[in-house]
Design an enzyme around this catalytic site. Structure first.
Site, PDB file in Angstrom:
ATOM      1  N   GLU A   3       0.864  -1.184   0.000  1.00  0.00           N
ATOM      2  CA  GLU A   3       0.000   0.000   0.000  1.00  0.00           C
ATOM      3  C   GLU A   3       0.896   1.227   0.000  1.00  0.00           C
ATOM      4  OE1 GLU A   3      -2.053   3.410   1.757  1.00  0.00           O
ATOM      5  OE2 GLU A   3      -0.792   2.149   2.999  1.00  0.00           O
TER       6      GLU A   3
ATOM      7  N   TYR B 224       0.790 -19.374  10.255  1.00  0.00           N
ATOM      8  CA  TYR B 224      -0.234 -18.752   9.400  1.00  0.00           C
ATOM      9  C   TYR B 224      -0.887 -19.805   8.513  1.00  0.00           C
ATOM     10  CZ  TYR B 224      -2.376 -15.111   6.518  1.00  0.00           C
ATOM     11  OH  TYR B 224      -3.274 -14.298   5.874  1.00  0.00           O
TER      12      TYR B 224
ATOM     13  N   GLN C 232      -1.556 -15.690  -1.937  1.00  0.00           N
ATOM     14  CA  GLN C 232      -2.119 -14.664  -2.829  1.00  0.00           C
ATOM     15  C   GLN C 232      -1.225 -14.459  -4.049  1.00  0.00           C
ATOM     16  OE1 GLN C 232      -2.739 -11.342  -0.192  1.00  0.00           O
ATOM     17  NE2 GLN C 232      -0.636 -10.663  -0.290  1.00  0.00           N
TER      18      GLN C 232
END
EC number: 3.5.4.13
Length: 188
Positions: A137, A170, A180
């Site tokens: 981001e 995770y 992803q």
């Protein structure tokens, strides 16, 4: 927990595929021109941004809700660079694919070259046994348009190895961002 050195990063990337593609040195120039550096540094790895962007826009005047995010809030863009509107942000992904070992946690920090221009890079930690392309981001905190570059350094990943293996990774808990492939929007 201790921070890992360039030697450890090289060894893990080359023997386990922890980072692919992997640059064992620090690249500061391409085609005879200076670039924002990427590759292995003393105690980290400088990641690159892929030429795939989602630029936030307010054309639909919607509420930003992380539990019910409207994909129409973004404009998809592909290119060697991306212009982020004033006081807005863009999502991108890394060129590198990561496979984090079970006893390792990473912290990712933005590069000072961007920070000194009012462009902040935000990435959460890469947890033990997470793998995938990292969604980045970029926030433009300035009142002017800001430019970011694909194929050049944008953030640095620091690797921390624990003295014991975690009980639940995770991967074990079925993390929602596991594996992803592209720029990934928020999931509740």
């Amino acid at each position: 927990m201790s921070i890992k050195s360039d030697k450890w990063i090289r060894r893990m990337a080359e023997s386990t595929g922890m980072i692919e593609p992997f640059e064992p040195g620090q690249i500061r120039e391409a085609d005879g021109k200076k670039i924002i550096s990427y590759g292995t540094s003393s105690y980290g790895y400088d990641i690159r941004c892929a030429p795939e962007f989602k630029v936030f826009t307010n054309i639909h005047s919607t509420v930003v809700d992380p539990k019910n995010f409207d994909e129409k809030s973004f404009v998809d863009f592909h290119g060697d660079s991306c212009i982020i509107p004033p006081n807005s942000f863009a999502l991108a992904r890394t060129l590198e694919y990561f496979r984090i070992p079970r006893n390792v946690l990473t912290i990712c920090l933005g590069k000072s070259t961007y920070a000194r221009c009012g462009i902040i890079v935000n990435v959460t930690p890469f947890e033990p046994e997470w793998e995938g392309y990292v969604t980045l981001e970029f926030s433009n905190t300035t009142p002017l348009p800001a430019k970011i570059y694909a194929g050049e350094g944008c953030a640095q990943v620091l690797f921390f190895e624990s003295d014991e293996v975690c009980e639940t990774s995770y991967k074990d808990r079925g993390g929602k961002y596991q594996g992803q492939q592209g720029v990934t929007l928020p999931k509740a």
